[in-house]
Design a protein around this motif. Structure first.
Motif, PDB file in Angstrom:
ATOM      1  N   GLU A 226      47.654  -5.325  32.793  1.00 30.44           N
ATOM      2  CA  GLU A 226      46.736  -6.335  32.273  1.00 30.44           C
ATOM      3  C   GLU A 226      47.484  -7.513  31.655  1.00 30.44           C
ATOM      4  O   GLU A 226      46.946  -8.611  31.557  1.00 30.44           O
TER       5      GLU A 226
ATOM      6  N   LYS B 239      51.997  -4.270  30.811  1.00 34.16           N
ATOM      7  CA  LYS B 239      51.313  -3.504  29.787  1.00 34.16           C
ATOM      8  C   LYS B 239      49.869  -3.244  30.214  1.00 34.16           C
ATOM      9  O   LYS B 239      49.177  -4.161  30.665  1.00 34.16           O
ATOM     10  N   THR B 240      49.461  -1.994  30.060  1.00 35.03           N
ATOM     11  CA  THR B 240      48.078  -1.589  30.264  1.00 35.03           C
ATOM     12  C   THR B 240      47.689  -0.722  29.084  1.00 35.03           C
ATOM     13  O   THR B 240      48.356   0.287  28.816  1.00 35.03           O
ATOM     14  N   ASP B 241      46.643  -1.117  28.368  1.00 37.00           N
ATOM     15  CA  ASP B 241      46.247  -0.428  27.139  1.00 37.00           C
ATOM     16  C   ASP B 241      47.467  -0.296  26.227  1.00 37.00           C
ATOM     17  O   ASP B 241      48.040  -1.291  25.832  1.00 37.00           O
ATOM     18  N   ASN B 242      47.906   0.908  25.925  1.00 33.29           N
ATOM     19  CA  ASN B 242      49.058   1.095  25.035  1.00 33.29           C
ATOM     20  C   ASN B 242      50.318   1.501  25.779  1.00 33.29           C
ATOM     21  O   ASN B 242      51.315   1.871  25.162  1.00 33.29           O
TER      22      ASN B 242
END
Length: 133
Positions: free
Chosen positions: A87, A112-115
């Motif tokens: 993202e 990075k995706t979410d955390n």
């Protein structure tokens, strides 16, 4: 320093076009981020290599500027280690060495995706101080 760096970034029309944000700007370090959009992806659906490369280049230049002042990239290289799928892209750069007119900086770019963050590229560059124009 961060507010000064954000002002400098706001004067870079290409950075504004991409939507780049300066997250950290301290002595010897910088962090830039970029929200992924469809128009920044290549035909396989991940971030275009030119976008990843630009993010690394600008981040090492900001890191160099944190110790040299006004500067430009004189050279850099990028090693792509995996497709940039996420993202957001996050670039983190540090100064490895700095003299009076030149700094050597490294940068790691993450998708990075979410955390979760995955390393997608590593860059090394030389940044040179420029005199006021």
């Amino acid at each position: 320093m961060l507010e000064e760096g954000k002002e400098i970034l706001s004067q870079q029309s290409f950075s504004l076009l991409l939507g780049e944000k300066l997250e950290v700007f301290e002595a010897g370090t910088a962090e830039l981020s970029l929200k992924m959009r469809d128009d920044l992806k290549q035909n396989n659906g991940f971030a275009h290599g030119g976008v990843v490369s630009y993010l690394a280049d600008n981040c090492i230049t900001f890191a160099g500027a944190s110790v040299l002042g006004s500067c430009v990239t004189s050279e850099y290289k990028v090693n792509y280690v995996r497709p940039a799928i996420g993202e957001r892209l996050v670039a983190r750069s540090t100064v490895l060495y700095s003299g009076k007119r030149q700094a050597t900086c490294e940068c790691k770019v993450y998708a990075k995706t979410d955390n979760e963050e995955k390393l997608v590229a590593v860059s090394l560059g030389t940044i040179n101080k420029i005199d006021a124009c």
